[in-house]
Each structure stands twice: as C-alpha cells, then as structure tokens.
Enzyme design. Sequence first.
Site, short mmCIF file in Angstrom:
data_model
loop_
_atom_site.label_atom_id
_atom_site.label_comp_id
_atom_site.label_asym_id
_atom_site.label_seq_id
_atom_site.Cartn_x
_atom_site.Cartn_y
_atom_site.Cartn_z
N GLU A 11 0.87 -1.18 0.00
CA GLU A 11 0.00 0.00 0.00
C GLU A 11 0.90 1.22 0.00
OE1 GLU A 11 -3.06 0.30 -0.60
OE2 GLU A 11 -3.50 -1.84 -0.60
N CYS B 86 -1.86 8.75 4.13
CA CYS B 86 -1.89 8.37 2.72
C CYS B 86 -3.21 8.77 2.09
CB CYS B 86 -1.66 6.88 2.58
SG CYS B 86 -2.79 5.94 3.59
P1 NAD Z 1 9.06 4.79 3.59
O1 NAD Z 1 8.74 4.20 2.27
O2 NAD Z 1 10.22 5.69 3.70
O3 NAD Z 1 9.32 3.63 4.64
C1 NAD Z 1 8.36 2.61 4.87
C2 NAD Z 1 9.05 1.42 5.52
O4 NAD Z 1 9.94 0.80 4.57
C3 NAD Z 1 9.91 1.79 6.73
O5 NAD Z 1 9.76 0.79 7.71
C4 NAD Z 1 11.31 1.79 6.13
O6 NAD Z 1 12.31 1.61 7.10
C5 NAD Z 1 11.22 0.63 5.17
N1 NAD Z 1 12.22 0.59 4.10
C6 NAD Z 1 12.95 1.61 3.62
N2 NAD Z 1 13.75 1.16 2.61
C7 NAD Z 1 13.51 -0.16 2.46
C8 NAD Z 1 13.99 -1.17 1.58
N3 NAD Z 1 14.89 -0.90 0.65
N4 NAD Z 1 13.51 -2.41 1.70
C9 NAD Z 1 12.55 -2.70 2.63
N5 NAD Z 1 12.05 -1.79 3.50
C10 NAD Z 1 12.52 -0.52 3.41
O7 NAD Z 1 7.71 5.50 4.10
P2 NAD Z 1 7.49 6.34 5.44
O8 NAD Z 1 8.14 7.69 5.28
O9 NAD Z 1 7.82 5.53 6.65
O10 NAD Z 1 5.90 6.52 5.44
C11 NAD Z 1 5.23 7.46 4.69
C12 NAD Z 1 4.71 6.86 3.39
O11 NAD Z 1 3.83 5.79 3.69
C13 NAD Z 1 3.90 7.81 2.54
O12 NAD Z 1 4.29 7.66 1.21
C14 NAD Z 1 2.47 7.36 2.73
O13 NAD Z 1 1.59 7.65 1.69
C15 NAD Z 1 2.66 5.90 2.87
N6 NAD Z 1 1.50 5.29 3.53
C16 NAD Z 1 0.65 4.55 2.77
C17 NAD Z 1 -0.49 3.99 3.35
C18 NAD Z 1 -1.44 3.15 2.55
O14 NAD Z 1 -2.14 2.34 3.14
N7 NAD Z 1 -1.49 3.31 1.24
C19 NAD Z 1 -0.73 4.17 4.72
C20 NAD Z 1 0.16 4.94 5.45
C21 NAD Z 1 1.30 5.49 4.86
#
Ligand code: NAD
Length: 456
Positions: free
Chosen positions: A230, A264
């Site tokens: 997501e 999001c």
């Molecule tokens: P992010 O993508 O920076 O990080 C998300 C997670 O992925 C963290 O736990 C991070 O440590 C991990 N991560 C980072 N690099 C990785 C890799 N190479 N491999 C595996 N895992 C890795 O996002 P964020 O800043 O923590 O959160 C904000 C984002 O989340 C926004 O884009 C928001 O829209 C999205 N979001 C989406 C939903 C949804 O349901 N669609 C809900 C909430 C937040």
Amino acid sequence: MVVTITSYNPADPADLVVAVEEPGAEAVRAAVARARAAQPGWLAAGAGARSAALGRLAEAVEAHADELAGLIVREVGKPLAEARGEVARTAAIWRYYAQAPFAPSGAVHETAAGPGLLLTRRRPYGVAGLIAPWNFPLAIPTWKAAPALAVGNTAVLKPAPEATACALRLAELAAGAGLSEDVFTVLPGGAEEGAALVDTVDVVSFTGSTGVGRAVVRAATERGVPVQAELGGLNAALVLPDADLGQAAAHLAAAIAGYAGQKCTATSRVIAVGAAYEPLRDALVKALELVDDTVCGPVINAAARDRLTAAVDSAVAAGATLLTGGRAPERDGWYLEPALLTDVPAEHPLAREEFFGPIALLHAAADLDEAIALANDTPHSLSTSVHSRSLDVALAAADRLDAGMIRVNAPSSGVDFHLPFGGAKGAAHGEREQGQAALDFYTVSRTVSLLPGGGA
Ligand code: NAD
C-alpha cells in the site's frame, strides 16, 4: 561500526524518544528462523488459543490507552484526539481479528463423479514479514499482524525508524498477552533490515512510499513469495455546486491539514466544479486559517518541513498563487502552516507526486466530467472524496473514479477497520488489507479430494 536508530519528538526536537542499536541483516535472518520454528506450534495451539491471545492484546491496548496515545503524540507528533482514535482503532482491530480463528477456513463441494468429497482449505504461509511506515505507528502494524497471526502465521514486524518506540511498546504488550517473542517479533531497523526481511519471509506486507514499495514488490516477486504493498496517494476531492459548501470546507480542511497532511488518504487536490469555485475557495482559506495544533501538529522531521516549504516556493516561482499558509513559523518543532495554492503548473512535482504535508492545490472544472478526468489524471489513486447532495453525482463517482476508496460527503481521510482498504492503479499492489481480504492474503487455498477407500 555501530549504527543507532533514533527517534525524536517532532514538536520538541530536543526530546530524544528512543535510541536503539540497528540490528543488521543477520539479526533479521535469525529472528525469521526463530519465527519459522515457532510457527507450527502457534498453528497447532488451535483457534481457541490464538483467539484468546489476540483478545487479551485488545484488552491490554485498551488498559494502556492513555499511555499509548501519549507515546504516539510524543514520537510522531500526532494531535492527541487523533492519537486517541488510533489507539481505540488498534484495540478494535485486535478484537475483530480475535474472532477470525473461528471463521470457516474453506468449503465442501461435491465431486464430479459422485462419491467422496472435495474440500478447499486455507492454510497459513509460515512467517509473515511486515514493513510499516511511521504515520500510524500502532494501527498499521496491527492491521498487518492481527490477521497474519489469527490464521496461524507467525509475524516479524520491522517498524519505521521514526516509530520505533511505539512498535517496541506494542511488542511488550503482545508478549504480556501471550504472544511470545518468536510468535510476534518486533525488530527495529531501516532499509537494510527491511530488505533482509523481504529476502527471508514467506509472505510480505508493506506500507510506505511508492519508490520503496515498488522495490519491495520486485524483490518479493523475484523470490516467488506473495506480496501486498500500500503506497502513497495524491488524493482528490470533488466539490459540486449543490454541495453544502460550509460542510465541504470543514471536511476538506480536516483532510488537508489533519495530522499535517501526513496520511496516505489526505486530500492534496481540491477540484471545484462550476459555481462552487469562488465560495469554496473563500470558505476553505478561512477554514485552513482556523486550523490549530489540535488538528494539524508538526511534520515528522526537519527534512520534511524543508522539502515542503521548498516545494511551495518553487511552485510560486513557477507561476502558482499561494492563497494561504506555506510558511514555517518561528517556534520550536517542525511546524508548517497549512497551505492552499492555485494555478500550480500541471508538470510541477506538487501536481504529480505525493508530497505528504498540509498542502493542497485548488483546481477549477467546468463540469463533473472534467472534474472526474482531472481526479483520475494520476497514478497515485488511493482515496477520493465527492461533495454533493445529488445521488446521480454520487453514483457517477462510484462508477467512474479510479480510486481504491471513494467517500461521498466525507473527508478523503478516514478508514473503517473492518472493510478492505487500499489504493488503485499505482497506489497499491496485490490483495487488499483489513477485513476478510487480509485473512485471504495471509493464507493459501488447498484443494483436498477425499474419495472412498474401496476404489469406487
Ligand atoms: P518509507 O517508504 O520511507 O518507509 C516505509 C518502511 O519501509 C519503513 O519501515 C522503512 O524503514 C522501510 N524501508 C525503507 N527502505 C527499504 C527497503 N529498501 N527495503 C525494505 N524496506 C525498506 O515510508 P514512510 O516515510 O515511513 O511513510 C510514509 C509513506 O507511507 C507515505 O508515502 C504514505 O503515503 C505511505 N502510507 C501509505 C499507506 C497506505 O495504506 N497506502 C498508509 C500509510 C502510509
């Protein structure tokens, strides 16, 4: 070199909430191995034991509601009312999935030839790898872990670094509720640990930004393990001239500025149809100027605030008009005044990519068709709201909007925990989260043929 994960209070950057040593990829592999060894026992413990543990965790979350809400406020800067709502939702999700172990796990069919029985049966994969963002630090880990555990997987959660303390506290409450550390493991970390998790588990659930999510989907698909992701949204709100414009402006202000737009499902693009434009613009500017810390709060860190103010400045330099907000006030904490812009060039990043802050773009559309075309002109189609008193408009929206969530006369932000949740087009990959959809995602169907032993 020892790397430390730190998380700071966004309202008071001098306040270090937690610092833990980054465990590294090897620790992830070891945790997954322990979770894999624990999984058959967790499944064999039976529906009653799994249900009871999830139910006890719901009670523990409720018993610690004030403490947990306070921790969410401190660690990720969420306004208190929203933090309380998130804690209540977290308890509700554990309780909802506590019933799932007793639900039917398959169906019985007739054989084509006559004698015997055909069964379908859903079985867990093994170890679920859960990767979460920071913006719902208890609810998102919960809506991934609860269904995964209910159906008999064990789970390893890697929270976002910015939400480490919340996740570790959830793990403590889970252990107290009888979910042993190997059944539900919380392993802090960043990209290295996340990638190692995707590399070792049996099913992957990711929520986060679009770029990271696509890499996770590629890696999991390459290994042949099921994956759901997501991702970010660039969500539209359509306001028709027959809407209650006062109510629409209030809903939009909440969806743009609530938790500083860091959902999001936040509204990023407001599309006013025909005569709605001028009165809505004026009402929305007024509503955004009334928003205070109890609604908006700070953004997650200095880098986010600087990125957002730079984006507003560059849009204005490119010809946009700033109707209100967009400045970082002189105060402690990473605050930004909610901003509304018009005439942002269509190719500007604010108009194309998720920016995750209290900012919205106002567009005019001549009619409903143009408004729907504008709303659909993005790959980041998570949630769209429609504001109108007309049933025809509501039905057209439900039929023609490319979005995972369509909300009529409600803010684009807002989610019911028991229904499928997720985006459309580039905003999601794989099966939906929440509700029955999540139980399907964390299980695989087997078809069993039972034939009479006499060779009939
Ligand atoms: P992010 O993508 O920076 O990080 C998300 C997670 O992925 C963290 O736990 C991070 O440590 C991990 N991560 C980072 N690099 C990785 C890799 N190479 N491999 C595996 N895992 C890795 O996002 P964020 O800043 O923590 O959160 C904000 C984002 O989340 C926004 O884009 C928001 O829209 C999205 N979001 C989406 C939903 C949804 O349901 N669609 C809900 C909430 C937040």
